[in-house]
Scaffold this motif. Structure first.
Motif, short mmCIF file in Angstrom:
data_model
loop_
_atom_site.label_atom_id
_atom_site.label_comp_id
_atom_site.label_asym_id
_atom_site.label_seq_id
_atom_site.Cartn_x
_atom_site.Cartn_y
_atom_site.Cartn_z
N LEU B 44 -14.98 12.19 46.87
CA LEU B 44 -13.78 13.55 46.35
C LEU B 44 -13.31 15.10 46.99
N VAL B 45 -13.88 15.11 48.06
CA VAL B 45 -12.63 16.11 48.68
C VAL B 45 -11.90 15.80 49.35
N ARG B 46 -12.00 14.07 49.26
CA ARG B 46 -10.86 13.33 50.24
C ARG B 46 -10.21 13.04 49.36
N GLN B 47 -10.11 12.17 47.70
CA GLN B 47 -9.05 12.37 46.83
C GLN B 47 -8.49 14.35 46.57
N MET B 48 -9.67 14.94 46.13
CA MET B 48 -9.23 16.36 45.39
C MET B 48 -7.47 16.67 46.60
N ALA B 49 -7.95 16.52 47.48
CA ALA B 49 -7.76 16.74 48.91
C ALA B 49 -6.25 16.84 48.48
N GLN B 50 -6.42 15.32 48.84
CA GLN B 50 -4.96 14.12 48.26
C GLN B 50 -3.84 14.82 47.46
N HIS B 51 -5.02 15.02 46.56
CA HIS B 51 -4.06 15.22 44.38
C HIS B 51 -3.50 16.95 45.42
N ALA B 52 -4.18 18.02 45.89
CA ALA B 52 -3.57 19.51 46.14
C ALA B 52 -2.66 19.45 46.79
N HIS B 53 -2.81 18.57 47.72
CA HIS B 53 -1.53 18.32 49.36
C HIS B 53 -0.31 17.86 48.52
N SER B 54 -0.48 16.76 47.27
CA SER B 54 0.94 16.45 47.01
C SER B 54 1.81 17.27 45.80
N GLU B 55 0.92 18.31 45.52
CA GLU B 55 1.58 19.19 44.59
C GLU B 55 1.80 19.88 45.31
N ILE B 56 1.20 20.24 46.31
CA ILE B 56 2.45 21.41 47.54
C ILE B 56 3.00 20.19 48.23
N ILE B 57 3.26 19.20 48.46
CA ILE B 57 4.32 18.85 49.16
C ILE B 57 5.86 18.79 48.14
N GLY B 58 4.90 18.40 47.16
CA GLY B 58 5.26 17.93 45.53
C GLY B 58 6.77 18.82 45.13
N MET B 59 6.30 20.47 45.57
CA MET B 59 7.13 20.82 45.60
C MET B 59 8.68 20.73 46.13
N GLN B 60 9.04 20.70 47.43
CA GLN B 60 9.88 20.24 48.33
C GLN B 60 10.89 19.67 47.66
N PRO B 61 10.75 18.42 47.39
CA PRO B 61 11.61 17.18 46.57
C PRO B 61 13.03 18.05 45.58
N GLU B 62 12.08 18.76 44.58
CA GLU B 62 12.43 19.06 43.68
C GLU B 62 13.41 20.84 43.98
N ALA B 63 12.00 21.79 44.94
CA ALA B 63 12.84 23.08 44.80
C ALA B 63 14.00 22.57 46.06
N ASN B 64 14.96 21.74 46.32
CA ASN B 64 15.43 20.71 46.96
C ASN B 64 16.94 21.59 46.20
N TRP B 65 16.68 21.91 44.52
CA TRP B 65 17.77 21.77 43.61
C TRP B 65 17.52 23.02 42.75
N ILE B 66 16.96 23.52 43.42
CA ILE B 66 16.82 24.94 42.51
C ILE B 66 17.96 25.54 42.45
N THR B 67 18.60 25.94 43.64
CA THR B 67 20.03 26.58 43.63
C THR B 67 21.02 26.40 43.45
N ARG B 68 21.41 24.41 43.47
CA ARG B 68 22.14 23.88 42.78
C ARG B 68 22.16 23.23 41.68
N ALA B 69 21.01 23.86 40.73
CA ALA B 69 20.63 23.65 39.87
C ALA B 69 22.29 23.56 38.68
N PRO B 70 22.56 22.77 37.97
CA PRO B 70 24.17 22.33 37.01
C PRO B 70 24.31 23.68 35.75
N SER B 71 23.35 24.23 35.27
CA SER B 71 23.13 25.33 33.95
C SER B 71 22.10 26.36 34.12
#
Lengths: 239, 308
Positions: B44-71
């Motif tokens: 469980l620790v392995r799976q939940m940690a991986q899940h939590a890390h995915s949320e945190i790393i997953g911010m990056q590809p999307e945050a990459n477009w915050i400053t360029r969002a077209p509207s």
């Protein structure tokens, strides 16, 4: 909206829009996850304020994406780059204190901005509290955090005087008392944080109230280039 | 005396194991204070940690477009989404902490490359349409994976997932709606949307993990009712749901086979953005150390908790 009120809405809207953008740059880079949440939260509040204000003037997207640098009316303070966390917090303390006092006065009056200010002031109270709590922790934390926080305060001080230049179309504000209250409030926080109120001029020597006249600092052009690039690349498209 | 104690321990151990097995069999929830097998806890620790890390790393590809969002509307939606992801990371680290680990320890393992995050976040966001494709396909795949976790045998994880799934469904609809606007927009916008779907489809299918016959943890996780369905079963379900949605969007899904060699390379750290993602995470942590130190020093001086 009279033309004069529009000018006022544009100035206040641009402040919120530009600071929101700067805070958006923190996403995924904050020192702790709670701050990723908090900074995004503040950025969202400000973006919401900007959208209401710009919509009073015209189409929010045309105004945000199709004006050039010289047509923006935001304070130079809010366009300053993020720097380190202390620098960003200094910018937040200066601006959120100003916004809290300004919106407090506007909410108490019966001008065109009273309803908007009454709603926004609740958000702004939170923004100021957040900035104050971090100013205390950085100022009275470690020697390094103290030094960094002081550096941020000092570097941004010369952009603070502009906040107290009367803004065209923003009526019913006592700008002199706003300045006095702001100074008292910021000084009190800095004292509790064991920090020093910066000395020296509160405006750049070459022009007073510069941002309000569309005279900005160099980082602003680059910020707009990034912000507007996609929208400008597809003229007439809807998103 | 030692032999008696030994005998008692063994009896207790067997009784605890039996009680645990019975609770899992009866679909009861295991709670933090309950006895659980060490391997269940570790898994469980392995799976939940991986899940939590995915949320945190997953911010990056999307945050990459915050400053360029077209509207401004899209910018607000994207900021709110990235904020939600940080919040999901927080819930999941808290849920993992009920198993006797700490967020600091888990983050250290992420930064050291000793714990994983979802392979999908090692792909770059090259255009604005990628933000929509992530919402529709990546969040869609995540939901397909995560809805069964709302019935997972470990209570804190299941409860975190109920909350997270609600927000993820909202994000998925927003991503779909973003793509729909592009698909119905100018020819250039339509092409941008199709290109994004072409690039994100295969990595999204890989989110369900390796094929069943190669999935090392699956059988045990299913026996413990951490997992409820096999990787391939969930992947099939996702493909079935996505087809009609693509039709409604006016976009086509690529045809062909999953490139499992690519999947293995990405897992090994050789994907397009592996280094960049972990480097940014480490940098944020290292550059923020003085801020966290300041909060601790202030709390020690003033007898208060850390600011939140």
């Amino acid at each position: 909206m009279t033309p004069s009120s529009s000018a006022g809405a544009l100035a206040l809207g641009d402040d919120a829009l530009v600071l929101s953008h700067r805070l958006g740059e923190w996403a995924g880079h904050a020192p702790v996850l709670e701050e990723d949440v908090a900074l995004a939260n503040i950025a969202l509040d400000l973006l919401g304020q900007a959208r209401v204000l710009l919509s009073l003037v015209g189409d929010e997207d045309e105004l945000a994406y199709l004006r050039e640098e010289r047509a923006f009316r935001n304070l130079q303070l809010v366009e300053q780059e993020n720097g380190d966390f202390g620098h960003s917090i200094a910018r937040q303390l200066y601006f959120s204190t100003y916004q809290q006092l300004l919106y407090g006065q506007l909410a108490a009056g019966d001008g065109v901005f009273a309803p908007l200010a009454a709603k926004a002031v609740k958000e702004v109270d939170y923004h100021r509290d957040h900035a104050e709590q971090w100013t205390l922790r950085l100022g009275d934390g470690t020697a390094e955090s103290h030094e960094r926080m002081q550096r941020g305060l000092d570097a941004l001080w010369r952009f603070t005087g502009e906040m107290f230049q009367p803004v065209e179309g923003v009526d019913g504000v006592d700008w002199q008392s706003l300045h006095t209250s702001w100074h008292t409030s910021v000084s009190s926080v800095l004292k509790r944080a064991t920090l020093t109120v910066p000395e020296g001029p509160q405006t750049g020597s070459w022009s007073a109230g510069a941002g309000r006249q569309g005279l900005h600092t160099e980082p602003f052009g680059r910020m707009l280039a990034e912000m507007q690039h996609l929208h400008r690349s597809h003229p007439g498209a809807t998103w | 005396m030692a032999t008696v104690a030994y005998g008692t321990d063994r009896t207790d151990e067997a009784a605890r194991q039996a009680a645990f097995d019975a609770a899992v069999a009866a679909d009861e929830r295991i709670e933090p204070r309950d006895w659980m097998p060490d391997a269940y806890r570790a898994s469980l620790v392995r799976q939940m940690a991986q899940h939590a890390h995915s949320e945190i790393i997953g911010m990056q590809p999307e945050a990459n477009w915050i400053t360029r969002a077209p509207s401004l509307r899209r910018k607000a939606i994207l900021m709110a989404k990235v904020q939600d992801e940080a919040g999901h990371g927080l819930y999941l680290y808290s849920a993992a902490e009920t198993l006797g680990t700490s967020r600091e320890e888990l983050l250290d393992k992420l930064h050291a490359g000793r714990q994983r995050y979802s392979s999908i976040f090692n792909y770059p966001t090259l255009t604005w349409a990628d933000v929509g494709a992530i919402g529709w396909l990546v969040d869609g795949a995540a939901i397909t994976n995560q809805v069964p976790l709302c019935r997972c045998s470990y209570g804190p994880y299941a409860r975190a997932m109920v909350r997270i799934c609600k927000e993820e469904s909202f994000h998925q609809r927003q991503g779909y709606e973003l793509l729909l606007a592009l698909s119905r927009g100018t020819p250039a916008q339509h092409a941008m949307a199709q290109d994004a779907v072409d690039r994100w489809w295969w990595p999204s299918l890989m989110m369900f993990g390796p094929p069943d016959e190669e999935s090392g943890h699956s059988a045990q996780s299913m026996a413990w009712k951490i997992k409820r369905h096999s990787n391939d079963e969930l992947r099939r379900r996702f493909i079935e749901i996505s087809g009609p949605q693509a039709d409604a969007l006016g976009l086509t899904l690529p045809t062909g086979e999953i490139d499992w060699d690519e999947f293995k390379e990405v897992l090994k750290g050789n994907g397009p953005c592996n280094e960049q993602r972990i480097a940014q995470r480490r940098r944020a942590h290292e550059e923020g150390a003085w801020v966290r130190d300041a909060a601790v020093a202030y709390a020690a001086k003033h007898g208060e908790g850390k600011p939140s």
